[in-house]
Design a protein around this motif. Sequence first.
Motif, short mmCIF file in Angstrom:
data_model
loop_
_atom_site.label_atom_id
_atom_site.label_comp_id
_atom_site.label_asym_id
_atom_site.label_seq_id
_atom_site.Cartn_x
_atom_site.Cartn_y
_atom_site.Cartn_z
N THR A 86 -8.27 33.86 1.92
CA THR A 86 -7.46 32.66 1.75
C THR A 86 -8.29 31.37 1.80
N ASP A 87 -8.92 31.13 2.93
CA ASP A 87 -9.53 29.83 3.19
C ASP A 87 -10.77 29.56 2.35
N ILE A 88 -11.70 30.49 2.31
CA ILE A 88 -12.92 30.26 1.53
C ILE A 88 -12.62 30.11 0.05
N PRO A 89 -11.81 30.99 -0.56
CA PRO A 89 -11.51 30.78 -1.99
C PRO A 89 -10.83 29.44 -2.27
N ARG A 90 -9.91 29.04 -1.39
CA ARG A 90 -9.21 27.76 -1.59
C ARG A 90 -10.16 26.59 -1.51
N LEU A 91 -11.03 26.59 -0.50
CA LEU A 91 -11.97 25.49 -0.34
C LEU A 91 -13.06 25.51 -1.41
N ALA A 92 -13.45 26.69 -1.85
CA ALA A 92 -14.44 26.80 -2.93
C ALA A 92 -13.86 26.26 -4.24
N ALA A 93 -12.60 26.55 -4.50
CA ALA A 93 -11.96 26.05 -5.72
C ALA A 93 -11.89 24.52 -5.73
N GLY A 94 -11.80 23.92 -4.55
CA GLY A 94 -11.78 22.46 -4.44
C GLY A 94 -13.16 21.84 -4.30
N ASP A 95 -14.20 22.64 -4.43
CA ASP A 95 -15.59 22.18 -4.34
C ASP A 95 -15.91 21.62 -2.96
N VAL A 96 -15.18 22.10 -1.95
CA VAL A 96 -15.43 21.69 -0.57
C VAL A 96 -16.56 22.54 0.02
N LEU A 97 -16.66 23.77 -0.43
CA LEU A 97 -17.74 24.64 0.01
C LEU A 97 -18.16 25.54 -1.13
N ASP A 98 -19.31 26.16 -0.95
CA ASP A 98 -19.83 27.15 -1.88
C ASP A 98 -19.97 28.45 -1.10
N TYR A 99 -19.65 29.56 -1.75
CA TYR A 99 -19.77 30.86 -1.09
C TYR A 99 -20.57 31.80 -1.97
N ASP A 100 -21.62 32.36 -1.40
CA ASP A 100 -22.43 33.36 -2.07
C ASP A 100 -21.91 34.72 -1.64
N TYR A 101 -21.16 35.37 -2.52
CA TYR A 101 -20.54 36.66 -2.19
C TYR A 101 -21.58 37.75 -1.94
N ALA A 102 -22.69 37.73 -2.66
CA ALA A 102 -23.71 38.77 -2.50
C ALA A 102 -24.37 38.69 -1.12
N ASP A 103 -24.71 37.48 -0.69
CA ASP A 103 -25.40 37.31 0.59
C ASP A 103 -24.46 36.94 1.73
N GLU A 104 -23.18 36.73 1.43
CA GLU A 104 -22.18 36.32 2.42
C GLU A 104 -22.63 35.08 3.18
N VAL A 105 -22.98 34.04 2.43
CA VAL A 105 -23.41 32.76 3.01
C VAL A 105 -22.45 31.68 2.55
N VAL A 106 -21.98 30.89 3.50
CA VAL A 106 -21.08 29.78 3.23
C VAL A 106 -21.89 28.50 3.35
N ALA A 107 -21.78 27.61 2.36
CA ALA A 107 -22.55 26.37 2.35
C ALA A 107 -21.62 25.19 2.03
N PRO A 108 -21.97 24.00 2.51
CA PRO A 108 -21.16 22.82 2.19
C PRO A 108 -21.13 22.59 0.68
N GLY A 109 -19.98 22.19 0.17
CA GLY A 109 -19.83 21.83 -1.24
C GLY A 109 -19.96 20.33 -1.42
N ASP A 110 -19.85 19.91 -2.67
CA ASP A 110 -20.03 18.50 -2.99
C ASP A 110 -18.99 17.58 -2.35
N ARG A 111 -17.81 18.10 -2.07
CA ARG A 111 -16.72 17.24 -1.56
C ARG A 111 -16.45 17.37 -0.07
N ILE A 112 -17.28 18.11 0.65
CA ILE A 112 -16.99 18.36 2.06
C ILE A 112 -16.96 17.08 2.90
N GLU A 113 -17.84 16.14 2.59
CA GLU A 113 -17.92 14.90 3.38
C GLU A 113 -16.61 14.10 3.32
N GLU A 114 -15.86 14.25 2.22
CA GLU A 114 -14.59 13.54 2.10
C GLU A 114 -13.57 13.99 3.13
N LEU A 115 -13.76 15.19 3.68
CA LEU A 115 -12.81 15.72 4.65
C LEU A 115 -13.21 15.43 6.10
#
Length: 105
Positions: free
Chosen positions: A72-101
């Motif tokens: 739920t949460d990672i796909p929703r935030l990834a779709a909004g460019d709030v975070l990036d998720y690397d499914y192969a390595d299972e790494v979550v990274a800040p997206g371009d819009r995270i600072e706005e939140l």
Amino acid sequence: MDSYDPDTLSKDEAYEFASNGRRRSLIRTLIADGAQPLSRVVEEVVADAREESSGDSSADARRNVRVALGHTDIPRLAAGDVLDYDYADEVVAPGDRIEELEPLV
């Protein structure tokens, strides 16, 4: 009247993204620490939620949080460019819009 800026989140989007405790905890973790393995993010979210404990054991809480974040949460935030998720390595990274939140979390 403010002009529309397509590169920023609308208030509705921002409030939606920050409306859930797990998502707020995830966003705070990424803002503070940058890219993280999913396992560490899960631990941070579980630790934040312990104060509002539902009585789940630690293993149950980690499993429940991991499923909720992954489905739920990672796909929703990834779709909004709030975070990036690397499914192969299972790494979550800040997206371009995270600072706005940041003011909401």
